[in-house]
Structures are given as structure tokens and as C-alpha cells.
Design a protein around this motif. Structure first.
Motif, PDB file in Angstrom:
ATOM      1  N   UNK A   1       0.829  -1.197   0.000  1.00 48.86           N
ATOM      2  CA  UNK A   1       0.000   0.000   0.000  1.00 48.86           C
ATOM      3  C   UNK A   1       0.871   1.257   0.000  1.00 48.86           C
ATOM      4  N   UNK A   2       2.008   1.171   0.709  1.00 49.17           N
ATOM      5  CA  UNK A   2       2.907   2.322   0.747  1.00 49.17           C
ATOM      6  C   UNK A   2       3.463   2.593  -0.646  1.00 49.17           C
ATOM      7  N   UNK A   3       3.855   1.495  -1.368  1.00 48.44           N
ATOM      8  CA  UNK A   3       4.440   1.645  -2.701  1.00 48.44           C
ATOM      9  C   UNK A   3       3.438   2.230  -3.690  1.00 48.44           C
ATOM     10  N   UNK A   4       2.153   1.924  -3.483  1.00 48.07           N
ATOM     11  CA  UNK A   4       1.114   2.428  -4.383  1.00 48.07           C
ATOM     12  C   UNK A   4       0.611   3.810  -3.977  1.00 48.07           C
ATOM     13  N   UNK A   5       1.202   4.355  -2.946  1.00 45.50           N
ATOM     14  CA  UNK A   5       0.848   5.711  -2.543  1.00 45.50           C
ATOM     15  C   UNK A   5      -0.416   5.811  -1.731  1.00 45.50           C
ATOM     16  N   UNK A   6      -0.905   4.651  -1.221  1.00 45.28           N
ATOM     17  CA  UNK A   6      -2.131   4.671  -0.433  1.00 45.28           C
ATOM     18  C   UNK A   6      -1.873   5.088   1.015  1.00 45.28           C
ATOM     19  N   UNK A   7      -0.620   4.979   1.442  1.00 45.49           N
ATOM     20  CA  UNK A   7      -0.239   5.414   2.781  1.00 45.49           C
ATOM     21  C   UNK A   7       0.875   6.444   2.654  1.00 45.49           C
ATOM     22  N   UNK A   8       0.663   7.588   3.232  1.00 44.73           N
ATOM     23  CA  UNK A   8       1.669   8.650   3.162  1.00 44.73           C
ATOM     24  C   UNK A   8       2.788   8.369   4.154  1.00 44.73           C
TER      25      UNK A   8
ATOM     26  N   UNK B   1       3.873  10.309   6.366  1.00 42.78           N
ATOM     27  CA  UNK B   1       3.444  10.817   7.680  1.00 42.78           C
ATOM     28  C   UNK B   1       2.554   9.810   8.397  1.00 42.78           C
ATOM     29  N   UNK B   2       1.612   9.206   7.626  1.00 44.05           N
ATOM     30  CA  UNK B   2       0.711   8.221   8.208  1.00 44.05           C
ATOM     31  C   UNK B   2       1.487   6.986   8.666  1.00 44.05           C
ATOM     32  N   UNK B   3       2.433   6.550   7.866  1.00 48.05           N
ATOM     33  CA  UNK B   3       3.255   5.396   8.223  1.00 48.05           C
ATOM     34  C   UNK B   3       4.052   5.671   9.493  1.00 48.05           C
ATOM     35  N   UNK B   4       4.617   6.865   9.570  1.00 47.51           N
ATOM     36  CA  UNK B   4       5.378   7.246  10.751  1.00 47.51           C
ATOM     37  C   UNK B   4       4.490   7.270  11.995  1.00 47.51           C
TER      38      UNK B   4
END
Length: 204
Positions: free
Chosen positions: A1-8, A10-13
Motif C-alpha cells: 500500500x505504501x508503494x502504491x501511494x495509499x499510505x503517506x 506521515x501516516x506510516x510514521x
């Protein structure tokens, strides 16, 4: 999801921070209880009323600052054989939980009452609040390990699970909860010899 840009980023952090905080809380709580189940401990007699009064004194200032009234109606001169520090941790944990719910729900004139009732050779210790009770879909799971009703990152679910273990495994009693007229009512039942039947709940 991170690679596809679904999680920013900032959100991941933020999610990593929440996860790390939760893990640290769980670790700290387990450390607090790690000495409770050592097999070489000796049960000693202690006064229930004095133990509860000492425990409540640790949190009275916090409750007062949050406009929460703690009322004690405890029977005098009742001694049981057990582990006073562990018993005190259970009482403190339940009071803390009640305080959190009262604050979370913005209850005006919040109140926590601790009172005792005796029937034959059983002493019942009740801890009751006026926060509205525990949702029915949660009350059956409240003592499960890692189950918590608190917001993400603010609770580990270890406290009530360990409290039940202390009362039932270490002190051969019973810890349970129901919803009363105004809120949750936690009950600790401990067997004791030669106890006169009395009820010390405040008259309402």
C-alpha cells in the motif's frame, strides 16, 4: 500500500509510533507484574480496610483534580491471608480504569464508590462508578488478555487480565463485573472465616 501511494510517509510514521508506544506499554505493564507469581512468596494477614485506604491515598489527588469523588465504606477489622501489594495493585487498576472512563465520557460529578458486603464466610468488595457502564458487546471480554476498550495506543488490556489472575490464582477469590444502575460494578469475592454478616454500602 505504501508503494502504491495509499499510505503517506506521515501516516506510516504515525502508525509506527503508535505501535511502538503500545509495545512499550505492554512491556512496562508486564514488568510491573513480573514478581507477582513467584512461587516462593508467603501469604501474610493484612487488613482490607487499611489496604484500600492506603491504595486510594495514592490516587486521591488525581481524582480530586478531575472532580471525581472517591467514597469508601469498608468494614473494619477484616483480615485476610494473602498478598497485600498485589491486592492493592488490583484495586488501583480498577480505580484508574474508572477514572479514565469518567474523563473520557465527560461525566459531571464523577463518582467511584468502594464498599463491602459479607455473606456467611465470603467478603465481597465492590468498586462502582457512575460512568454509564460497559457496552454489552465488550463486557464478556473485559478480562481477556490484550483486550481493551481504550483508544488505540492508550491501553494494553493487560491490567484487568492480570488483576483477575491475582485474585483468582494467587488469592483463591473471584473477580467479576456487571453493569449496575449508574455504571460498572466490579466485585471481588474472598473467602474468610468467622465473618459476621454485614452490609456497608452507603444508604442512598
Amino acid at each position: 500500500m505504501y508503494a502504491r501511494g495509499l499510505i503517506t510517509p506521515e501516516k506510516l510514521k504515525e502508525d509506527i509510533h503508535k505501535g511502538t508506544t503500545l509495545i512499550n506499554q505492554m512491556s512496562s505493564t508486564i514488568d510491573d507484574f513480573r514478581d507477582f507469581f513467584k512461587p516462593n512468596k508467603t501469604k501474610l494477614p493484612f487488613d482490607i480496610k487499611k489496604a484500600i485506604e492506603r491504595t486510594s491515598s495514592l490516587i486521591n489527588a488525581s481524582l480530586y483534580n478531575k472532580n471525581i469523588h472517591l467514597e469508601l465504606n469498608i468494614q473494619d477489622n477484616i483480615n485476610i491471608n494473602g498478598y497485600e501489594n498485589e491486592f492493592s495493585q488490583v484495586i488501583l487498576n480498577i480505580i484508574n480504569n474508572a477514572q479514565d472512563v469518567l474523563i473520557q465520557r465527560n461525566v459531571e460529578d464523577g463518582k467511584i464508590e468502594i464498599y463491602t458486603q459479607s455473606k456467611k464466610n465470603i467478603l465481597y468488595i465492590y468498586i462502582e462508578d457512575n460512568a454509564g457502564g460497559i457496552p454489552q458487546d465488550q463486557i464478556q471480554r473485559i478480562f481477556e488478555p490484550y483486550f481493551t476498550t481504550k483508544e488505540e495506543g492508550k491501553g494494553t488490556g493487560i491490567g484487568l487480565y492480570m488483576s483477575k489472575m491475582i485474585i483468582e490464582e494467587n488469592m483463591k477469590g473471584q473477580l467479576s463485573v456487571i453493569n449496575g444502575d449508574k455504571g460498572a460494578v466490579f466485585s471481588i469475592a474472598i473467602e474468610i472465616e468467622n465473618l459476621e454478616s454485614k452490609n456497608y454500602k452507603r444508604e442512598t
